[in-house]
Design a protein around this motif. Structure first.
Motif, mmCIF file in Angstrom:
data_model
loop_
_atom_site.group_PDB
_atom_site.id
_atom_site.type_symbol
_atom_site.label_atom_id
_atom_site.label_comp_id
_atom_site.label_asym_id
_atom_site.label_seq_id
_atom_site.Cartn_x
_atom_site.Cartn_y
_atom_site.Cartn_z
ATOM 1 N N TRP A 147 0.826 -1.202 0.000
ATOM 2 C CA TRP A 147 0.000 0.000 0.000
ATOM 3 C C TRP A 147 0.867 1.261 0.000
ATOM 4 C CZ3 TRP A 147 -0.811 4.381 2.821
ATOM 5 C CH2 TRP A 147 -1.939 5.133 2.471
ATOM 6 N N MET A 152 2.217 1.939 -3.456
ATOM 7 C CA MET A 152 1.135 2.414 -4.309
ATOM 8 C C MET A 152 0.788 3.861 -3.979
ATOM 9 S SD MET A 152 -2.509 3.046 -4.296
ATOM 10 C CE MET A 152 -2.854 2.430 -2.675
ATOM 11 N N HIS A 153 0.727 4.195 -2.714
ATOM 12 C CA HIS A 153 0.376 5.546 -2.291
ATOM 13 C C HIS A 153 1.447 6.551 -2.711
ATOM 14 C CE1 HIS A 153 -1.479 8.700 0.021
ATOM 15 N NE2 HIS A 153 -0.356 8.895 0.689
ATOM 16 N N ARG A 154 2.720 6.176 -2.552
ATOM 17 C CA ARG A 154 3.816 7.059 -2.952
ATOM 18 C C ARG A 154 3.743 7.377 -4.447
ATOM 19 N NH1 ARG A 154 9.540 7.825 -0.884
ATOM 20 N NH2 ARG A 154 8.555 6.965 0.940
ATOM 21 N N GLU A 155 3.481 6.354 -5.249
ATOM 22 C CA GLU A 155 3.360 6.561 -6.700
ATOM 23 C C GLU A 155 2.161 7.451 -7.029
ATOM 24 O OE1 GLU A 155 5.393 5.840 -9.275
ATOM 25 O OE2 GLU A 155 6.753 5.317 -7.623
ATOM 26 N N ARG A 156 1.079 7.263 -6.339
ATOM 27 C CA ARG A 156 -0.120 8.087 -6.554
ATOM 28 C C ARG A 156 0.174 9.555 -6.250
ATOM 29 N NH1 ARG A 156 -4.839 9.562 -3.382
ATOM 30 N NH2 ARG A 156 -6.617 9.734 -4.778
ATOM 31 N N ILE A 157 0.852 9.796 -5.136
ATOM 32 C CA ILE A 157 1.194 11.161 -4.748
ATOM 33 C C ILE A 157 2.150 11.782 -5.766
ATOM 34 C CG2 ILE A 157 2.344 12.565 -2.964
ATOM 35 C CD1 ILE A 157 -0.526 11.569 -2.253
ATOM 36 N N LYS A 192 2.405 11.150 -8.911
ATOM 37 C CA LYS A 192 1.655 11.452 -10.134
ATOM 38 C C LYS A 192 0.803 12.700 -9.994
ATOM 39 C CE LYS A 192 1.509 6.734 -11.838
ATOM 40 N NZ LYS A 192 0.666 5.561 -12.077
ATOM 41 N N MET A 193 0.388 13.007 -8.766
ATOM 42 C CA MET A 193 -0.451 14.180 -8.517
ATOM 43 C C MET A 193 0.341 15.481 -8.591
ATOM 44 S SD MET A 193 -2.827 12.650 -5.435
ATOM 45 C CE MET A 193 -3.543 14.229 -5.035
#
Length: 119
Positions: free
Chosen positions: A107, A110-115, A117-118
């Motif tokens: 998780w 996944m969260h680091r990659e999401r951030i 990308k933002m």
């Protein structure tokens, strides 16, 4: 918002809240799981552990190790030689956190990659 299968009644919700509360009491906070992960490869002495877990103060590390020992996740071994050597290692019980740590690691990535990308 859809209702989750494992929380399909008020009683189950209450029971799960209590269980999560118990888990957070034992392993919650900023440092406990990081200390456990740091001890996974081999037992460590206090200073080695402090260098591995970047940013933790000696006082906080000491307190967290005491809490982890009280909850059965870490054992403290004192070798009565000169100089005295104290090592911390994981107990068999700490292996019960393996699935939790794997899930948190997946998780977290996944969260680091999401951030990223933002931004």
């Amino acid at each position: 918002m859809e209702q989750r299968k494992w929380l399909n009644s008020a009683e189950q919700c209450k029971a799960n809240l209590a269980a999560v509360g118990d888990a957070l009491y034992a392993i919650g906070g900023k440092w406990k799981l990081m200390i456990i992960v740091a001890l996974m490869d081999h037992p460590k002495r206090f200073n080695e552990l402090q260098r591995t877990v970047t940013g933790i103060s000696a006082r906080v590390l000491s307190n967290e190790l005491k809490d982890l020992e009280l909850n059965g996740f870490v054992s403290r071994t004192v070798n009565n030689q000169y100089p005295v050597v104290v090592e911390y290692s994981l107990t068999e019980y700490s292996l019960s956190l393996e699935d939790v740590l794997k899930a948190l690691g997946v998780w977290g990535k996944m969260h680091r990659e999401r951030i990223r990308k933002m931004k």
